[in-house]
Design a protein around this motif. Structure first.
Motif, PDB file in Angstrom:
ATOM      1  N   UNK A 116       0.140   4.907  -1.518  1.00 21.98           N
ATOM      2  CA  UNK A 116      -0.422   3.560  -1.615  1.00 21.98           C
ATOM      3  C   UNK A 116       0.654   2.548  -2.005  1.00 21.98           C
ATOM      4  N   UNK A 117       1.505   2.911  -2.957  1.00 23.47           N
ATOM      5  CA  UNK A 117       2.578   2.011  -3.375  1.00 23.47           C
ATOM      6  C   UNK A 117       3.507   1.709  -2.200  1.00 23.47           C
ATOM      7  N   UNK A 118       3.886   2.750  -1.456  1.00 28.68           N
ATOM      8  CA  UNK A 118       4.764   2.555  -0.299  1.00 28.68           C
ATOM      9  C   UNK A 118       4.087   1.700   0.770  1.00 28.68           C
ATOM     10  N   UNK A 119       2.825   1.983   1.041  1.00 33.11           N
ATOM     11  CA  UNK A 119       2.082   1.233   2.052  1.00 33.11           C
ATOM     12  C   UNK A 119       2.013  -0.249   1.708  1.00 33.11           C
ATOM     13  N   UNK A 120       1.721  -0.553   0.457  1.00 36.31           N
ATOM     14  CA  UNK A 120       1.619  -1.954   0.049  1.00 36.31           C
ATOM     15  C   UNK A 120       2.979  -2.645   0.063  1.00 36.31           C
ATOM     16  N   UNK A 121       4.029  -1.909  -0.266  1.00 39.23           N
ATOM     17  CA  UNK A 121       5.364  -2.503  -0.209  1.00 39.23           C
ATOM     18  C   UNK A 121       5.747  -2.839   1.233  1.00 39.23           C
ATOM     19  N   UNK A 122       5.382  -1.981   2.178  1.00 38.09           N
ATOM     20  CA  UNK A 122       5.648  -2.272   3.584  1.00 38.09           C
ATOM     21  C   UNK A 122       4.869  -3.501   4.048  1.00 38.09           C
ATOM     22  N   UNK A 123       3.708  -3.718   3.433  1.00 36.92           N
ATOM     23  CA  UNK A 123       2.888  -4.882   3.779  1.00 36.92           C
ATOM     24  C   UNK A 123       3.259  -6.123   2.979  1.00 36.92           C
ATOM     25  N   UNK A 124       4.219  -5.950   2.017  1.00 35.20           N
ATOM     26  CA  UNK A 124       4.615  -7.043   1.123  1.00 35.20           C
ATOM     27  C   UNK A 124       3.398  -7.595   0.374  1.00 35.20           C
ATOM     28  N   UNK A 125       2.562  -6.663  -0.116  1.00 41.37           N
ATOM     29  CA  UNK A 125       1.294  -7.027  -0.750  1.00 41.37           C
ATOM     30  C   UNK A 125       1.154  -6.310  -2.083  1.00 41.37           C
ATOM     31  N   UNK A 126       0.651  -7.002  -3.081  1.00 43.59           N
ATOM     32  CA  UNK A 126       0.464  -6.382  -4.391  1.00 43.59           C
ATOM     33  C   UNK A 126      -0.819  -5.559  -4.425  1.00 43.59           C
ATOM     34  N   UNK A 127      -0.859  -4.620  -5.366  1.00 44.43           N
ATOM     35  CA  UNK A 127      -2.068  -3.817  -5.548  1.00 44.43           C
ATOM     36  C   UNK A 127      -3.233  -4.703  -5.973  1.00 44.43           C
ATOM     37  N   UNK A 128      -2.962  -5.691  -6.808  1.00 46.80           N
ATOM     38  CA  UNK A 128      -4.023  -6.608  -7.241  1.00 46.80           C
ATOM     39  C   UNK A 128      -4.614  -7.346  -6.041  1.00 46.80           C
ATOM     40  N   UNK A 129      -3.759  -7.826  -5.138  1.00 42.82           N
ATOM     41  CA  UNK A 129      -4.257  -8.506  -3.943  1.00 42.82           C
ATOM     42  C   UNK A 129      -5.046  -7.552  -3.060  1.00 42.82           C
ATOM     43  N   UNK A 130      -4.587  -6.306  -2.977  1.00 44.96           N
ATOM     44  CA  UNK A 130      -5.305  -5.295  -2.200  1.00 44.96           C
ATOM     45  C   UNK A 130      -6.724  -5.094  -2.728  1.00 44.96           C
ATOM     46  N   UNK A 131      -6.869  -5.126  -4.045  1.00 46.43           N
ATOM     47  CA  UNK A 131      -8.186  -4.938  -4.664  1.00 46.43           C
ATOM     48  C   UNK A 131      -9.033  -6.204  -4.622  1.00 46.43           C
TER      49      UNK A 131
END
Length: 375
Positions: A116-131
């Motif tokens: 999940x961390x790698x996926x969000x970094x590739x998307x240039x997106x924070x975990x908080x924004x994902x949630x």
């Protein structure tokens, strides 16, 4: 996303102060970190996960060496097999790739976390924004172990109150319950106060737990055994203090059962215990829909887990302060830039992924074991 490399890294982190519960005394933690190198259209990134399994199987059936072995022999090879078959690799597909392995939620959750961390970094997106979290910080509570004496306990609590923590959790067990709770309440007044028994009591101890009712506690956490849902439901009718479940909740399904039985009016969500942050979010959504309060528990995480927990605790159902203390609560030096508690709050990272990563010098200094599982 393509997984290029998976490494298991065990680090040694001495605790500033021994942490005692009803089942063990810990003087250090040996977190098992997972480093995933992944590539996508935007380039190559590193994702980090943290397994919260303790050194011994006293809190749960999982333990450090077992988690490492499960990851080495079964979970990581299954993920590479999934990828080799041409199936998409993402945090949402990790569960399907490894579902044939029974149990081992902490190890599974750590692997999903790194992906999940790698996926969000590739998307240039924070975990908080994902949630979908919009708040910038969350209230910070602190957990205090079983001390050698009441004066020692009061000194510990006094230090944390002075630092600005907005909620105190006391570990209790038979023989160490009424006296410490009474002393803390009398000394510190109406500060948010709750207790955690870590399964130390039996239903026949209801009369002892009922003696805690006058102290206006936020909750009694996991007083009975983890499989004792029916007994917890019965206990909830015998005491006025809200009953919170921790070890009993290992999935959204077990949370639904506990809610249906009336076994808990509060749930402690520990992402590692329930199999990862995606399942933790599902439990949050379920509890919110049923009017059951949730809060985010801690497992002495490094800054990696603390940062992720802070973002999770920003969801609207987390109405009670969690165990999201600053790094300096447990560690003189964290593996990441320290998580800081300021004015009773911990900031939610807004940078890509979980927003933190190990400091190279700290990682090199603390590492005691490495294993490259690249297929």
């Amino acid at each position: 996303m393509h997984i290029e490399r998976v490494e298991l890294i065990t680090v040694r982190m001495p605790l500033i102060h021994p942490f005692t519960t009803s089942f063990s005394t810990q003087t250090e933690r040996r977190p098992l970190l997972i480093r995933v190198t992944a590539s996508g259209q935007s380039g190559t990134v590193t994702g980090w996960g943290e397994c919260v399994a303790l050194a011994e199987p006293f809190y749960s059936p999982e333990y450090l060496e077992g988690a490492r072995e499960i990851l080495r022999r079964f979970l990581v090879p299954a993920l590479f097999d999934w990828q080799a078959a041409g199936r998409p690799v993402a945090a949402a597909t990790v569960g399907s790739a490894i579902e044939h392995v029974v149990g081992h939620r902490m190890a599974k959750g750590a692997l999903e976390m790194a992906i999940l961390d790698a996926e969000l970094r590739l998307q240039n997106r924070s975990f908080a924004a994902h949630l979908g979290v919009t708040r910038a910080s969350v209230p910070s509570g602190v957990s205090v172990g079983i001390e050698k004496s009441v004066p020692d306990l009061l000194a510990q609590v006094g230090d944390f109150v002075a630092q600005g923590y907005v909620r105190i959790k006391l570990k209790i067990k038979p023989g160490w319950d009424l006296e410490p709770v009474k002393a803390v309440r009398e000394r510190f007044g109406d500060i948010g106060l709750q207790v955690d028994a870590n399964t130390a009591y039996r239903l026949s101890d209801a009369h002892l737990l009922r003696r805690l009712d006058p102290f206006d506690l936020l909750l009694i956490e996991q007083p009975l055994g983890e499989e004792d849902l029916r007994q917890h439901a019965h206990l909830a009718r015998l005491v006025s203090t809200p009953i919170c479940l921790d070890e009993s909740i290992v999935s959204a399904q077990s949370a639904a059962d506990a809610i249906a039985l009336g076994a808990a009016s509060v749930i402690n969500i520990k992402p590692g215990r329930v199999g990862g942050y995606l399942e933790a979010a599902r439990i949050h959504d379920l509890a919110l829909a049923h009017g059951v309060a949730v809060w985010c528990g801690g497992m002495l995480e490094t800054g990696i887990g603390r940062a992720a927990n802070a973002a999770l605790a920003g969801l609207p159902g987390f109405t009670l302060p969690g165990d999201i203390s600053g790094s300096d609560r447990f560690y003189a030096n964290d593996i990441t830039e320290p998580i800081v508690m300021k004015d009773g709050e911990v900031a939610i990272p807004s940078t890509p992924g979980f927003g933190v990563e190990p400091l190279p010098a700290a990682l090199a200094d603390m590492t005691v074991h490495t294993l490259d599982l690249t297929s």
